[in-house]
Scaffold this motif. Structure first.
Motif, PDB file in Angstrom:
ATOM      1  N   GLY A 152       0.458  -1.312  -0.377  1.00  0.00           N
ATOM      2  CA  GLY A 152       0.129  -0.082   0.159  1.00  0.00           C
ATOM      3  C   GLY A 152       1.187   1.442  -0.027  1.00  0.00           C
ATOM      4  O   GLY A 152       1.602   1.094  -0.590  1.00  0.00           O
ATOM      5  N   SER A 153       0.654   1.964   0.792  1.00  0.00           N
ATOM      6  CA  SER A 153       1.174   3.712   0.851  1.00  0.00           C
ATOM      7  C   SER A 153       2.406   3.419   1.719  1.00  0.00           C
ATOM      8  O   SER A 153       3.052   3.870   2.222  1.00  0.00           O
ATOM      9  CB  SER A 153       0.558   4.707   1.184  1.00  0.00           C
ATOM     10  OG  SER A 153      -0.400   4.057   2.427  1.00  0.00           O
ATOM     11  N   ALA A 154       2.634   2.001   2.457  1.00  0.00           N
ATOM     12  CA  ALA A 154       3.154   2.300   4.026  1.00  0.00           C
ATOM     13  C   ALA A 154       5.362   2.634   3.480  1.00  0.00           C
ATOM     14  O   ALA A 154       5.140   1.514   1.672  1.00  0.00           O
ATOM     15  CB  ALA A 154       3.862   1.095   4.459  1.00  0.00           C
ATOM     16  N   PRO A 155       5.688   2.509   3.083  1.00  0.00           N
ATOM     17  CA  PRO A 155       7.284   2.138   3.621  1.00  0.00           C
ATOM     18  C   PRO A 155       7.900   1.336   3.055  1.00  0.00           C
ATOM     19  O   PRO A 155       7.586   0.564   3.772  1.00  0.00           O
ATOM     20  CB  PRO A 155       8.311   3.677   4.264  1.00  0.00           C
ATOM     21  CG  PRO A 155       7.511   3.405   5.367  1.00  0.00           C
ATOM     22  CD  PRO A 155       4.976   3.005   5.115  1.00  0.00           C
ATOM     23  N   ALA A 156       8.899   1.237   2.220  1.00  0.00           N
ATOM     24  CA  ALA A 156      10.293  -0.286   2.569  1.00  0.00           C
ATOM     25  C   ALA A 156      10.633   0.015   3.482  1.00  0.00           C
ATOM     26  O   ALA A 156      10.641   0.505   4.658  1.00  0.00           O
ATOM     27  CB  ALA A 156      10.441  -0.097   1.177  1.00  0.00           C
TER      28      ALA A 156
END
Lengths: 88, 303
Positions: free
Chosen positions: B185-189
């Motif tokens: 989703g929009s979560a960071p790596a």
């Protein structure tokens, strides 16, 4: 309208015939977004959606990339359907 | 109960692949989510999936062919407790379609379409940061003391330019923000970590920011003093040995140790080790005898 009966992954898995691991996979891709989190609990809509995904993949041979596109189209279809009904 | 072969329109001798493709093409046509509200097609789909359940995999097919029909498995998917997806979308729509992007078939629509995840606006709960990944890298003692730069190719094919700061030790971890597993989703790596292990260098021991080494000298050098070459991590340096040193005496070479936090380097301590000649010739012994009588001393003190 809809009965809000929430089920944990294991219970939901039995109801829809999608293995718990696959359910978690669907959730991790955000194909299924459980009605409740921590722990994830699925409502009827989530469960029906999980089964639809499984049928798309197993039955139709839809690949992973195409699943979200199809889901999105189906969601759009339902939304437009409701909008049309409202306008009528 | 109708014959599943008949329902799927295949011969009794059909291969599993033929059955599968027959099922797929029928399911595509009759799946209720593709034909919402069409009861006739829905009933057909239930027949089709029930038939496929019986002969879709070799094991249950053998069972069926032997006549061991288990009526329970013949049910297919049915029952009011397990609705099709479209049935959950009735009366004002479901959560997913409500979240899906409304409006016309403009650019946004298609852009939205190819994002991962079904619904347009993704629930925050679905965002999950990527996993941190840990890699191991072996470096030389010299690189650990002086610092170095290396290119590391990860198993994923990704390349990392690793800058090893001076003064690292075994177990030091370097962090590469956002180079770990991809976020959902929009979560960071996640982050990648490179854990260093320092290959020991024979003769060199690290004690904090200092380095300890040892250098052999002859008894004449010990007696007279002189200059010897000692190896350091920066190369050889000349070390002045004062006259009259003993085995175990430690001499300091300033600034040849390990860099501390402030960047200032520690020292190298060189322990002297007096080494006798391999053989003691008669002449040497005679000379020492002559010398010993006048210069003898007791290294064990007064005891």
């Amino acid at each position: 309208m809809r009965e809000r009966k929430l089920q944990l992954i294991e219970e939901a898995s039995v109801v829809c015939g999608v293995g718990p691991d696959r359910l978690l996979e669907f959730i991790s891709y955000a194909w299924v977004m459980p009605a409740e989190d921590n722990p994830p609990r699925l409502d009827e809509e989530d469960i029906a959606r999980a089964r639809l995904i499984q049928e798309l993949q197993e039955g139709f041979g839809v690949n992973k990339e195409a699943v979200p596109i199809i889901l999105q189209l189906i969601d759009q279809l339902h939304r437009l359907h409701h909008e049309a009904k409202f306008l009528r | 109960m109708r014959d599943p072969y008949e329902i799927l329109g295949v011969a009794k001798t059909a291969t599993q692949d033929e059955i599968k493709s027959a099922y797929r093409s029928l399911a595509k046509k009759f799946h209720p989510d593709l034909n919402p509200g069409n009861k006739e097609r829905e009933a057909r789909f239930k027949d089709i999936s029930g038939a496929y359940e019986k002969i879709g995999d070799p094991e249950s097919r053998q069972k069926f062919d032997r006549g061991e029909t288990d009526e329970m498995t013949g049910a297919g998917r049915a029952g009011p407790e397990s609705p099709f997806y479209y049935q959950t979308q009735g009366n004002g729509g479901g959560r997913y379609s409500a979240q899906s992007f409304g409006g016309g078939l403009d650019e946004d629509f298609f852009e939205n379409l190819f994002r991962q995840g079904g619904a347009g606006r993704r629930a925050r709960s679905a965002d999950r940061p990527g996993e941190d990944q840990l890699y191991q890298m072996e470096i030389s003692f010299r690189d650990a003391v002086l610092g170095s730069e290396r290119d590391l190719t990860l198993p994923t094919g990704k390349k990392l330019h690793v800058v090893i700061p001076p003064g690292v030790d075994s177990g030091s971890r370097l962090r590469f923000r956002g180079q770990g597993g991809p976020g959902i989703g929009s979560a960071p790596a996640g982050d990648a970590y490179v854990e260093l292990s320092v290959k020991p260098l024979p003769g060199f021991t690290r004690k904090g920011n200092n380095i300890e080494t040892e250098v052999p000298i002859s008894f004449l050098e010990a007696l007279r003093g002189g200059e010897v070459d000692v190896p350091t991590v920066d190369g050889k340096v000349q070390l002045k040995i004062p006259a009259g040193v003993s085995s175990g005496s430690r001499l300091r070479v300033r600034g040849k140790g390990v860099a501390g936090k402030g960047g200032e380097r520690g020292d190298q301590f060189v322990a002297l080790k007096i080494v006798m000649p391999k053989t003691v010739s008669a002449e040497l012994k005679a000379a020492v005898d002559a010398w010993g009588n006048s210069f003898d001393y007791n290294p064990r003190g007064d005891a």
